[in-house]
Design a protein around this motif. Structure first.
Motif, PDB file in Angstrom:
ATOM      1  N   ARG A   1     -80.705  77.723  -6.524  1.00  0.00           N
ATOM      2  CA  ARG A   1     -81.933  76.744  -7.139  1.00  0.00           C
ATOM      3  C   ARG A   1     -82.121  77.644  -8.204  1.00  0.00           C
ATOM      4  O   ARG A   1     -82.520  77.599  -9.570  1.00  0.00           O
ATOM      5  N   ARG A   2     -82.524  78.950  -8.079  1.00  0.00           N
ATOM      6  CA  ARG A   2     -83.245  79.491  -8.993  1.00  0.00           C
ATOM      7  C   ARG A   2     -81.891  80.516  -9.844  1.00  0.00           C
ATOM      8  O   ARG A   2     -82.493  80.133 -11.140  1.00  0.00           O
ATOM      9  N   ASP A   3     -81.039  80.621  -9.651  1.00  0.00           N
ATOM     10  CA  ASP A   3     -79.641  80.805 -10.684  1.00  0.00           C
ATOM     11  C   ASP A   3     -79.329  79.186 -11.421  1.00  0.00           C
ATOM     12  O   ASP A   3     -78.443  79.878 -11.741  1.00  0.00           O
ATOM     13  N   CYS A   4     -79.641  78.434 -11.190  1.00  0.00           N
ATOM     14  CA  CYS A   4     -79.143  77.088 -11.620  1.00  0.00           C
ATOM     15  C   CYS A   4     -79.896  76.937 -12.546  1.00  0.00           C
ATOM     16  O   CYS A   4     -79.195  76.535 -14.568  1.00  0.00           O
ATOM     17  N   GLY A   5     -80.450  78.162 -13.277  1.00  0.00           N
ATOM     18  CA  GLY A   5     -81.214  77.904 -15.197  1.00  0.00           C
ATOM     19  C   GLY A   5     -81.353  76.516 -14.419  1.00  0.00           C
ATOM     20  O   GLY A   5     -82.774  75.684 -14.462  1.00  0.00           O
ATOM     21  N   GLY A   6     -81.055  76.431 -16.399  1.00  0.00           N
ATOM     22  CA  GLY A   6     -81.878  74.397 -16.543  1.00  0.00           C
ATOM     23  C   GLY A   6     -81.500  73.536 -15.734  1.00  0.00           C
ATOM     24  O   GLY A   6     -81.489  71.968 -16.799  1.00  0.00           O
ATOM     25  N   LEU A   7     -79.724  73.455 -15.181  1.00  0.00           N
ATOM     26  CA  LEU A   7     -79.165  72.578 -15.313  1.00  0.00           C
ATOM     27  C   LEU A   7     -79.492  71.519 -13.769  1.00  0.00           C
ATOM     28  O   LEU A   7     -80.162  71.640 -13.402  1.00  0.00           O
ATOM     29  N   GLU A   8     -79.691  70.550 -14.085  1.00  0.00           N
ATOM     30  CA  GLU A   8     -79.745  69.260 -13.537  1.00  0.00           C
ATOM     31  C   GLU A   8     -78.760  68.956 -12.714  1.00  0.00           C
ATOM     32  O   GLU A   8     -77.978  68.001 -12.834  1.00  0.00           O
ATOM     33  N   ILE A   9     -79.214  69.413 -11.158  1.00  0.00           N
ATOM     34  CA  ILE A   9     -77.637  69.534 -10.184  1.00  0.00           C
ATOM     35  C   ILE A   9     -78.850  68.131  -9.583  1.00  0.00           C
ATOM     36  O   ILE A   9     -79.934  68.573  -8.671  1.00  0.00           O
TER      37      ILE A   9
ATOM     38  N   ILE B   1     -69.564  83.160  -6.496  1.00  0.00           N
ATOM     39  CA  ILE B   1     -68.451  83.737  -6.551  1.00  0.00           C
ATOM     40  C   ILE B   1     -68.306  83.699  -8.188  1.00  0.00           C
ATOM     41  O   ILE B   1     -67.405  84.754  -8.903  1.00  0.00           O
ATOM     42  N   CYS B   2     -68.412  82.587  -9.057  1.00  0.00           N
ATOM     43  CA  CYS B   2     -69.272  82.988 -10.507  1.00  0.00           C
ATOM     44  C   CYS B   2     -69.323  83.805 -11.743  1.00  0.00           C
ATOM     45  O   CYS B   2     -69.584  83.592 -12.318  1.00  0.00           O
ATOM     46  N   LEU B   3     -70.565  84.489 -10.308  1.00  0.00           N
ATOM     47  CA  LEU B   3     -71.073  85.823 -11.094  1.00  0.00           C
ATOM     48  C   LEU B   3     -70.757  86.831 -11.493  1.00  0.00           C
ATOM     49  O   LEU B   3     -71.270  87.589 -12.088  1.00  0.00           O
ATOM     50  N   GLN B   4     -69.590  86.723 -11.104  1.00  0.00           N
ATOM     51  CA  GLN B   4     -68.204  87.701 -11.597  1.00  0.00           C
ATOM     52  C   GLN B   4     -68.127  87.846 -12.631  1.00  0.00           C
ATOM     53  O   GLN B   4     -68.000  88.928 -13.256  1.00  0.00           O
ATOM     54  N   ALA B   5     -68.153  86.832 -13.083  1.00  0.00           N
ATOM     55  CA  ALA B   5     -67.925  86.536 -15.104  1.00  0.00           C
ATOM     56  C   ALA B   5     -68.743  86.189 -15.603  1.00  0.00           C
ATOM     57  O   ALA B   5     -69.121  85.979 -16.861  1.00  0.00           O
ATOM     58  N   THR B   6     -69.665  85.112 -14.353  1.00  0.00           N
ATOM     59  CA  THR B   6     -70.491  84.125 -16.016  1.00  0.00           C
ATOM     60  C   THR B   6     -72.119  83.605 -15.409  1.00  0.00           C
ATOM     61  O   THR B   6     -71.964  83.977 -14.021  1.00  0.00           O
ATOM     62  N   THR B   7     -72.098  83.029 -16.102  1.00  0.00           N
ATOM     63  CA  THR B   7     -73.567  81.865 -14.889  1.00  0.00           C
ATOM     64  C   THR B   7     -73.837  80.698 -14.347  1.00  0.00           C
ATOM     65  O   THR B   7     -72.064  80.255 -15.785  1.00  0.00           O
ATOM     66  N   MET B   8     -73.913  80.258 -14.169  1.00  0.00           N
ATOM     67  CA  MET B   8     -74.021  78.741 -14.088  1.00  0.00           C
ATOM     68  C   MET B   8     -73.566  77.684 -15.350  1.00  0.00           C
ATOM     69  O   MET B   8     -72.900  77.099 -15.292  1.00  0.00           O
TER      70      MET B   8
END
Length: 291
Positions: free
Chosen positions: A40-48, A249-256
């Motif tokens: 939830r924290r690392d989604c930032g401004g994404l609305e999931i 896993i994506c955090l190896q290369a980018t953010t959400m």
């Protein structure tokens, strides 16, 4: 960012105090727990709007594994964030028809279980496993329970997938992470050829996820990824392409947010209806979320 809430079809959460994950031991990024609060924290401004949990390669062994324990753990996570609407656990499909009692228990006692993933990418002999008669039998058995199958391989194993999907005519399937194409190796021609053949199977969809991880991790550019995004849509179209985040896993290369921003620019020419299909509607249908 999309102008509507999206469905994330590839969420991982794990806790080494609850289950054993030997594959993560000592890993600087993955060697500690990830909970839904971290997501939830690392989604930032994404609305999931909703999330689908994918199994995390918890330890298993001949004759058993932490299959049901992982489901129970994720159900506890969902109590703290009910946006987790579906669970895709691992099951020993290599048992063939003998896996039926476990599948029956999953479906009867855990209604959010929607499909099964059995990672073959890291098996000692992926070809022998995937094309074995018992594994084929186990995957085809999923149809009895209304479950789908998720395929997780890398680009060096796509010839196995080509042969495998011909043996699974009726069970809905999805190719995770676009088959982990060889972006760092520049294997675009192979990727296009693989997808062109696989797309001929109408029961197969593709998950548009994790491409930055398959590039040169921290040194990739959007230009590196764009041909693979384009090729995915050219083969599978907007009807069978489904967004996934693959946290953490994506955090190896980018953010959400970074991954969605890349996709937004790559998909600029699509209509809102088409974008909704990729980011939300296809996932809602494939995972039977009822949203």
């Amino acid at each position: 960012m999309p102008a509507f809430p999206i469905i994330d079809t590839h969420l991982h959460v794990w806790d080494q105090t609850r289950l054993k994950y030997s594959a993560f031991e000592g890993h600087p990024l993955f060697g500690h727990p990830y909970h839904v609060e971290d997501y939830r924290r690392d989604c930032g401004g994404l609305e999931i709007e909703a999330m689908v949990f994918l199994e995390c390669y918890a330890d298993f062994w001949t004759g058993g594994g932490q299959y049901l324990e992982e489901i129970a753990f994720v159900e506890e996570e969902a109590q703290r964030d009910p946006r987790i609407k579906a669970i895709v656990p691992m099951a020993p499909l290599e048992w063939g028809a003998a896996v039926e009692p476990m599948l029956a228990e999953m479906v009867e006692k855990h209604p959010t279980v929607k499909g099964i993933r059995r990672i073959v990418e890291f098996d000692a002999d992926p070809r022998a496993l995937t094309l074995s008669e018992r594994f084929i039998e186990g995957v085809n058995t999923l149809g009895k329970f209304g479950l789908h199958f998720e395929i997780n391989v890398n680009h060096t194993q796509m010839d196995i997938v080509r042969a495998f999907v011909k043996r699974i005519p009726n069970v809905p399937m999805i190719l995770d992470h676009c088959g982990k194409p060889g972006i760092a190796e520049g294997a675009l021609a192979q990727f296009r050829d693989d997808l062109a053949e696989l797309a001929q199977h109408p029961n197969l969809s593709i998950k548009l996820s994790d491409l930055p991880v398959e590039a040169d991790h921290r040194n990739w550019t959007e230009a590196d990824l764009r041909p693979y995004i384009d090729a995915t849509l050219e083969s599978f179209g907007v009807e069978r392409t489904i967004y996934g985040g693959d946290y953490p896993i994506c955090l190896q290369a980018t953010t959400m947010e970074g991954w969605v921003a890349v996709l937004d620019r790559a998909l600029e020419g699509l209509s809102e209806t088409e974008l909704r299909k990729i980011y939300r509607d296809n996932a809602n249908r494939f995972y039977r979320l009822g949203l």
